[in-house]
Design a protein around this motif. Structure first.
Motif, PDB file in Angstrom:
ATOM      1  N   ASN A  77       0.873  -1.172   0.000  1.00 40.52           N
ATOM      2  CA  ASN A  77       0.000   0.000   0.000  1.00 40.52           C
ATOM      3  C   ASN A  77       0.919   1.233   0.000  1.00 40.52           C
ATOM      4  O   ASN A  77       1.152   1.875   1.014  1.00 40.52           O
ATOM      5  N   GLY A  78       1.482   1.504  -1.171  1.00 41.20           N
ATOM      6  CA  GLY A  78       2.556   2.490  -1.300  1.00 41.20           C
ATOM      7  C   GLY A  78       3.874   1.816  -0.935  1.00 41.20           C
ATOM      8  O   GLY A  78       3.883   0.748  -0.299  1.00 41.20           O
ATOM      9  N   SER A  79       4.999   2.422  -1.349  1.00 40.32           N
ATOM     10  CA  SER A  79       6.270   1.790  -0.983  1.00 40.32           C
ATOM     11  C   SER A  79       6.565   1.980   0.494  1.00 40.32           C
ATOM     12  O   SER A  79       7.338   1.225   1.077  1.00 40.32           O
TER      13      SER A  79
ATOM     14  N   ASN B 158      18.123  10.224  -5.158  1.00 41.59           N
ATOM     15  CA  ASN B 158      17.906  10.448  -3.734  1.00 41.59           C
ATOM     16  C   ASN B 158      16.862  11.550  -3.494  1.00 41.59           C
ATOM     17  O   ASN B 158      16.768  12.505  -4.245  1.00 41.59           O
ATOM     18  N   ASN B 159      16.083  11.369  -2.444  1.00 38.36           N
ATOM     19  CA  ASN B 159      15.191  12.416  -1.936  1.00 38.36           C
ATOM     20  C   ASN B 159      15.747  12.811  -0.573  1.00 38.36           C
ATOM     21  O   ASN B 159      15.967  11.910   0.236  1.00 38.36           O
ATOM     22  N   PRO B 160      15.968  14.056  -0.247  1.00 38.30           N
ATOM     23  CA  PRO B 160      15.498  15.268  -0.915  1.00 38.30           C
ATOM     24  C   PRO B 160      16.506  15.938  -1.859  1.00 38.30           C
ATOM     25  O   PRO B 160      16.235  17.050  -2.303  1.00 38.30           O
TER      26      PRO B 160
ATOM     27  N   LEU C   2       4.202   3.662  -7.964  1.00 34.01           N
ATOM     28  CA  LEU C   2       3.486   4.358  -9.035  1.00 34.01           C
ATOM     29  C   LEU C   2       3.095   5.776  -8.600  1.00 34.01           C
ATOM     30  O   LEU C   2       2.476   6.514  -9.353  1.00 34.01           O
ATOM     31  N   SER C   3       3.467   6.145  -7.371  1.00 32.37           N
ATOM     32  CA  SER C   3       3.026   7.440  -6.831  1.00 32.37           C
ATOM     33  C   SER C   3       3.524   8.628  -7.653  1.00 32.37           C
ATOM     34  O   SER C   3       2.758   9.540  -7.961  1.00 32.37           O
ATOM     35  N   LYS C   4       4.805   8.625  -7.982  1.00 34.44           N
ATOM     36  CA  LYS C   4       5.377   9.813  -8.642  1.00 34.44           C
ATOM     37  C   LYS C   4       4.993   9.853 -10.116  1.00 34.44           C
ATOM     38  O   LYS C   4       5.037  10.885 -10.760  1.00 34.44           O
TER      39      LYS C   4
ATOM     40  N   LEU D 235      -3.719   6.220  -5.436  1.00 34.21           N
ATOM     41  CA  LEU D 235      -4.096   4.803  -5.412  1.00 34.21           C
ATOM     42  C   LEU D 235      -3.281   4.010  -4.408  1.00 34.21           C
ATOM     43  O   LEU D 235      -3.703   2.955  -3.960  1.00 34.21           O
ATOM     44  N   ARG D 236      -2.076   4.485  -4.081  1.00 38.65           N
ATOM     45  CA  ARG D 236      -1.166   3.816  -3.143  1.00 38.65           C
ATOM     46  C   ARG D 236      -0.742   2.452  -3.664  1.00 38.65           C
ATOM     47  O   ARG D 236      -1.342   1.424  -3.334  1.00 38.65           O
ATOM     48  N   LEU D 237       0.267   2.441  -4.484  1.00 40.62           N
ATOM     49  CA  LEU D 237       0.797   1.158  -4.943  1.00 40.62           C
ATOM     50  C   LEU D 237       2.317   1.209  -5.070  1.00 40.62           C
ATOM     51  O   LEU D 237       2.860   1.983  -5.854  1.00 40.62           O
TER      52      LEU D 237
HETATM   53  N1  PMP Z   1      10.714   6.501  -1.486  1.00 34.88           N
HETATM   54  C1  PMP Z   1      11.098   7.762  -1.694  1.00 34.88           C
HETATM   55  C2  PMP Z   1      12.539   8.056  -1.962  1.00 34.88           C
HETATM   56  C3  PMP Z   1      10.153   8.797  -1.631  1.00 34.88           C
HETATM   57  O1  PMP Z   1      10.554  10.061  -1.802  1.00 34.88           O
HETATM   58  C4  PMP Z   1       8.798   8.485  -1.378  1.00 34.88           C
HETATM   59  C5  PMP Z   1       7.713   9.530  -1.328  1.00 34.88           C
HETATM   60  N2  PMP Z   1       8.051  10.766  -0.909  1.00 34.88           N
HETATM   61  C6  PMP Z   1       8.463   7.157  -1.159  1.00 34.88           C
HETATM   62  C7  PMP Z   1       9.444   6.180  -1.233  1.00 34.88           C
HETATM   63  C8  PMP Z   1       7.066   6.740  -0.782  1.00 34.88           C
HETATM   64  O2  PMP Z   1       6.262   6.550  -1.848  1.00 34.88           O
HETATM   65  P1  PMP Z   1       4.854   5.846  -1.764  1.00 34.88           P
HETATM   66  O3  PMP Z   1       3.877   6.868  -2.171  1.00 34.88           O
HETATM   67  O4  PMP Z   1       4.951   4.703  -2.732  1.00 34.88           O
HETATM   68  O5  PMP Z   1       4.630   5.336  -0.357  1.00 34.88           O
END
Ligand code: PMP
Length: 361
Positions: A89-91, A164-166, A217-219, A225-227
C-alpha cells in the motif's frame, strides 16, 4: 477502577518520543511540495476508470495476490521473469514490511543523510537502530565512510534512494555496487523517481544476491491509489510475503491501476513533460542571483537561498506550497525543495519567488 491508565506506562518510549508525520493543509494552493504528477488523466481514460470502478465487486475482498495486476505490472515495468514481485500500500508499507522482517534485537537500518525520512521513522517504528552516513557536500555517496560504517555496524538493511530524496541526484552506480558487495545484509535500492531518471539497477538483480529493488506508481501519477512494488529473488520475497497483510491492495487500486497500465504511454508522456519542465525550471532558478540550484534527476529541484525559512512562509502566504528543509540537516541549511508542476504552476512559483527576493533586497 483498579487501574489508572496512562499511555506513557503502556506505549513504547520510542513511540512516545515520536512526532506524527505532518502533512500540511494544501486546499486551494499551488501544490509543489509532495512530488506528485500535476497532470490529470485524459477525459476518455477517466470515463473508462469510472466504469471499471463502478463494476468492481466491492462487497468482496480483493484478490489477495493481485495476480492480474502483477501480470500487468511485469509487462509495463519490464520486470525480469526470474524475479518475484510483492505489492504494498505504497512503498512506505514495503519499507515497513522489510523492517518488521529484519528487526532482530539490536538490528541496524542504515541509509545516508539526508535521505527519505521514512527510512529512519520506520526503523524506529520497528524498534530498530538507525544509522545515517552523511553524504559529501555535493550530495555524493561517501564510499569510505559507508564502508567504515558497514564494517562497524553490520547493518541488516541499507536503504538507498536512487535518485535520492530530498537532494534529487543519482549516486554513482559503481559506488552503489561496491556498497552492495561489502554489506552482510540486504540493500534495498528505492527507485521511486525512476520515471524521471535515465538509470536503474534492475539489470543488476541477477548478479547480486542481497540486492532488492523498490518502485512506486506514486510519482508517475497514481499517488492517490497507493501502490508500491518490491522486486527481487523469490528467496527473500517469500519471507516478506508472510508479513504482508492479506488484502493490502484494495480492489479499486487493483482494477484502476490495471486500466491505467493499459495506457502506460499516457503516464510516460506526462513524465516526459515533467522532465522538460524540470529543465526549464532549473534554468529559471539558476538565473536568479544568489540561488544555488542543485542538479536533479527526479521530479523536484533542491535549491539554497538566504533566509529560506522566511521565503518559504512568504510563498505560502501567496498560496504556493513547497517544502522547507532548512534546519532539518546540516547539509540542508537554507534549502528548499520544489516539485516540478505544470508550466503555469512553475511560472507562478518563479514569479512569486522573484518578487519576494526583490522585496527583501
Ligand atoms: N521513497 C522515496 C525516496 C520517496 O521520496 C517516497 C515519497 N516521498 C516514497 C518512497 C514513498 O512513496 P509511496 O507513495 O509509494 O509510499
Amino acid at each position: 477502577m483498579p487501574h489508572s491508565y496512562n499511555p506513557s506506562d503502556i506505549i513504547r518510549p520510542e513511540v512516545l518520543a515520536l512526532k506524527a508525520y505532518h502533512v500540511p493543509p494544501a486546499t486551494g494552493m499551488v501544490k509543489l511540495d509532495a512530488m506528485e504528477n500535476p497532470y490529470a488523466l485524459p477525459q476518455a481514460l477517466q470515463s473508462e476508470i469510472s466504469s471499471i470502478a463502478a463494476a468492481a465487486p466491492i462487497n468482496r475482498y480483493p484478490d489477495p495476490n493481485a495476480t492480474d495486476l502483477k501480470t500487468a505490472l511485469r509487462k509495463a515495468l519490464i520486470i525480469p521473469d526470474q524475479m518475484d514481485v510483492m505489492l504494498g500500500n505504497g512503498s512506505d508499507e514495503i519499507i515497513q514490511i522489510i523492517a518488521m522482517a529484519t528487526a532482530r534485537p539490536g538490528a541496524i537500518v542504515m541509509s545516508v543523510e539526508p535521505a527519505f525520512v521514512m527510512f529512519r521513522m520506520i526503523a524506529t517504528f520497528a524498534n530498530m537502530q538507525y544509522t545515517g552516513v552523511p553524504l559529501t557536500a555535493d550530495f555524493a555517496l561517501d564510499l569510505d565512510a559507508m564502508l567504515e560504517a558497514i564494517a562497524r555496524h553490520h547493518p541488516a538493511v541499507i536503504f538507498l534512494a536512487y535518485p535520492n530524496n530530498p537532494t534529487g541526484n543519482l549516486f554513482d552506480e559503481s559506488t552503489i555496487l561496491k556498497i552492495i558487495e561489502a554489506t552482510p545484509g540486504i540493500v534495498v535500492i528505492d527507485e521511486a523517481y525512476h520515471a524521471f531518471a535515465d538509470a536503474s539497477v534492475i539489470g543488476k538483480l541477477a548478479d547480486y544476491p542481497n540486492l532488492l529493488l523498490m518502485r512506486t506508481l506514486s510519482k508517475l501519477g497514481l499517488a492517490g491509489l497507493r501502490l508500491g512494488l518490491l522486486i527481487g529473488r523469490p528467496a527473500w520475497l517469500s519471507e516478506f510475503e508472510k508479513l504482508r497483510l492479506p488484502y493490502n491492495v484494495s480492489i479499486l487500486t487493483q482494477r484502476v491501476t490495471q486500466t491505467v497500465l493499459r495506457h502506460m504511454d499516457v503516464l510516460l508522456n506526462q513524465a516526459e513533460l515533467i522532465k522538460n519542465e524540470r529543465v526549464r525550471l532549473h534554468a529559471q532558478l539558476s538565473a536568479i542571483d544568489g540561488l544555488k540550484v542543485f542538479p536533479s534527476d527526479a521530479n523536484f529541484i533542491l535549491f539554497r537561498v538566504n533566509n529560506a525559512g522566511d521565503l518559504f512562509h512568504k510563498l505560502k502566504q501567496r498560496n504556493i506550497l513547497i517544502k522547507n528543509l532548512d534546519r532539518t540537516h546540516a547539509l540542508l541549511d537554507n534549502c528548499l525543495r520544489v516539485t516540478v508542476g505544470t508550466p503555469e504552476e512553475n511560472t507562478q512559483f518563479i514569479t512569486a519567488l522573484k518578487t519576494l527576493l526583490l522585496s527583501v533586497k
